[in-house]
Design an enzyme around this catalytic site. Structure first.
Site, PDB file in Angstrom:
ATOM      1  N   HIS A  20      34.854   4.854  10.470  1.00  0.00           N
ATOM      2  CA  HIS A  20      35.551   6.022  10.233  1.00  0.00           C
ATOM      3  C   HIS A  20      36.086   5.729   8.712  1.00  0.00           C
ATOM      4  O   HIS A  20      35.971   6.720   7.642  1.00  0.00           O
ATOM      5  CB  HIS A  20      36.870   6.303  10.938  1.00  0.00           C
ATOM      6  CG  HIS A  20      36.568   6.205  12.436  1.00  0.00           C
ATOM      7  ND1 HIS A  20      37.302   6.236  13.435  1.00  0.00           N
ATOM      8  CD2 HIS A  20      35.261   6.696  12.771  1.00  0.00           C
ATOM      9  CE1 HIS A  20      36.934   6.160  14.298  1.00  0.00           C
ATOM     10  NE2 HIS A  20      35.635   6.448  14.371  1.00  0.00           N
ATOM     11  N   ASP A 117      39.490  13.408   9.173  1.00  0.00           N
ATOM     12  CA  ASP A 117      38.384  13.034   9.986  1.00  0.00           C
ATOM     13  C   ASP A 117      38.495  13.395  11.357  1.00  0.00           C
ATOM     14  O   ASP A 117      39.621  14.121  11.611  1.00  0.00           O
ATOM     15  CB  ASP A 117      37.971  11.662   9.848  1.00  0.00           C
ATOM     16  CG  ASP A 117      38.785  10.716  10.674  1.00  0.00           C
ATOM     17  OD1 ASP A 117      39.694  11.262  11.702  1.00  0.00           O
ATOM     18  OD2 ASP A 117      38.635   9.472  10.548  1.00  0.00           O
TER      19      ASP A 117
END
Ligand code: UDP
Length: 475
Positions: A20, A117
């Protein structure tokens, strides 16, 4: 207290885990270098991964942008000891919300856009309260986005477990998804991570724009469906900006030089790189079979080796780059001596981007994580797609069946141990066998397509990023 500034200011928020953090850092760099943005990145850290800490430290010292680490909240009283990955990530993010809100509010320059995200969709109200745009950054691909936003509907349509269905799931305008390919959170509808995933699928469409790590020529059909009001565009009204492939710039290679020095001495396209991402681990039995398969294939290889995990395929997600390197305790007897001329074992963590761009590397055995896939395609490498967790089963199918750049095991590796003979066949096919030539050719074609996407003369990702940047400069 926030005040205005001359350059637009993007605030990016990353959930824990290198898969991520890496694309968020790289996307931040693109905004700075291409469009002069001021960028602040908040990294909710796990603080359990040596590689993650090193990456945050390196990004901080590069001074390109401001990186602020949000300490991991204590969630031990909120999740069970056997909680699954998506649950842990969702709860960690939820519990970080007030720290993040306070940190964003205290920035001295006013953000123009907050970019979260997919684990940050519960934070959209922070952007609303500040009166700024909220974007969702999907570090994966268009098939994953399609399935995710469609799952709230599947949840109503499908009775029983997804994995027990006999027919593939039709996703409007997209390739269908077979029951055995569904993402991890869909494997058990009673598990908390399923509810978190459905929630995320409902929340993503509420943002003002979706950024996705792909490019128009790679997934034209899926992107068209996501933008078509009569198909998935009926769910996703926000504009979709394709900003991929996002690939890390090579790292400085101080302590990791040894493996690159070894590569310098190998012939062109002769080495298979074997790595299962930041989190992937294999069982003991599978590790033995992989070792035999690599040896018997008679190809050169670099293998990023992790101690076998007894329980989870994502066993090192929170501990990447940590742990022991006593290979002899779990590899076949005599293996290290037999392969030492042709194979290089790297404990825990390797300088992957430097390795993949080296001319001696000719193929990649990967867990089909999306960052690794983008790195592979950008270097024109054919793949053995060996999915383990998250959305990797879908990725592997698409790489093999739709994009034609990979082979994959006949049965999902999560279902049974892949034997040495099948491994030999797959390795030889992508590296040397004549029947693998179309896959090698296709990998080279996609490399050019990826380069074209970032061309300053009409490249689709270049244009898409410019469109997004201009929109934030002149909303
Ligand atoms: N990576 C690396 N060295 C390693 C293993 C992984 O640099 O030994 C990097 C890799 O280059 C990629 C990221 O970690 O950028 C992994 O992301 P991916 O989406 O492929 O998989 P995940 O770790 O999220 O499952």
């Amino acid at each position: 207290m926030v005040t205005s500034i001359s350059n637009p200011h993007a605030v990016l928020i990353s959930s824990p885990g290198l898969g991520h953090l890496i694309p968020v850092l790289e996307f931040g760099k693109l905004l700075i270098t291409h469009h002069n943005f001021e960028v602040t990145i908040f990294a909710v850290a796990s603080r359990t991964s040596a590689a993650e800490s090193e990456m945050i430290q390196a990004a901080m010292s590069s001074k390109l942008c401001q990186i602020i680490e949000i300490s991991p909240p204590n969630i031990s009283h909120l999740v069970d000891a056997d909680a699954t990955l998506v649950t842990i990530l969702a709860v960690m993010m939820r519990e970080s919300k007030s720290a993040l809100r306070a940190a964003i509010s205290s920035l001295t320059s006013r953000p123009n856009v907050l970019i979260f995200d997919v684990f940050g969709t519960e934070f959209f109200d922070i952007a609303d309260d500040l009166g700024v745009a909220k974007y969702c950054f999907v570090a994966s691909n268009a098939w994953f986005l399609s399935l995710t936003v469609y799952t709230p509907l599947l949840d109503k349509l499908v009775q029983g477990e997804y994995v027990d269905q006999t027919e593939p799931f039709d996703i409007p305008g997209c390739r269908s998804v077979r029951p055995e390919e569904v993402v991890d959170p869909m494997l058990d509808r009673r598990n908390q991570q399923y509810f978190e995933y459905v929630r995320i699928g409902r929340e993503i469409p509420l943002c003002d724009g979706i950024l996705i790590n792909t490019w128009e020529d790679l997934q034209p059909k899926a992107l068209a469906a996501l933008r078509d009001d009569k198909l998935l565009g009926g769910i996703v009204k926000a504009p979709i900006y394709t900003v991929g492939p996002i690939v890390r710039t090579p790292e400085p290679t101080g302590s990791n030089r040894e493996v690159l020095d070894w590569l310098d001495k190998q012939p062109s396209d002769s080495v298979l790189y074997v790595s299962l991402g930041s989190g992937g681990t294999l069982s003991y039995e599978q590790t033995i079979e992989l070792a035999w398969g690599l040896e018997l294939s008679q190809q050169r290889f670099i293998w990023v080796v992790r101690p076998p995990s007894t329980a989870k395929a994502d066993g090192s997600f929170f501990t990447a780059g940590s742990g022991g390197d006593d290979f002899s305790s779990f590899l076949p007897e005599g293996f290290l001596n037999r392969i030492h001329e042709v194979g290089k074992l790297v404990p825990k963590w390797a300088p992957q981007v430097n390795i993949l761009r080296h001319s001696s590397v000719g193929g990649f055995l990967s867990h089909a994580g999306w960052n690794s896939t983008m790195e592979s395609i950008s270097n024109g490498l054919p793949m053995i797609a060996w999915p383990l967790y998250a959305e990797q089963r879908m990725n592997a199918t698409a790489l093999a069946e739709e994009l034609g750049v990979a082979v994959r095991p006949k049965i999902q590796p999560s279902e049974r141990v892949v034997g040495r003979d099948e491994i030999v066949t797959m390795v030889r096919k992508i590296m040397v066998d004549k029947q693998g030539q179309p896959i090698r050719d296709r990998a080279k074609e996609l490399k050019h397509s990826a380069e074209k996407a970032w061309s300053s003369e009409g490249g689709s990702s270049y244009n898409s990023l410019s469109l997004l940047a201009n929109k934030r400069k002149h909303p």
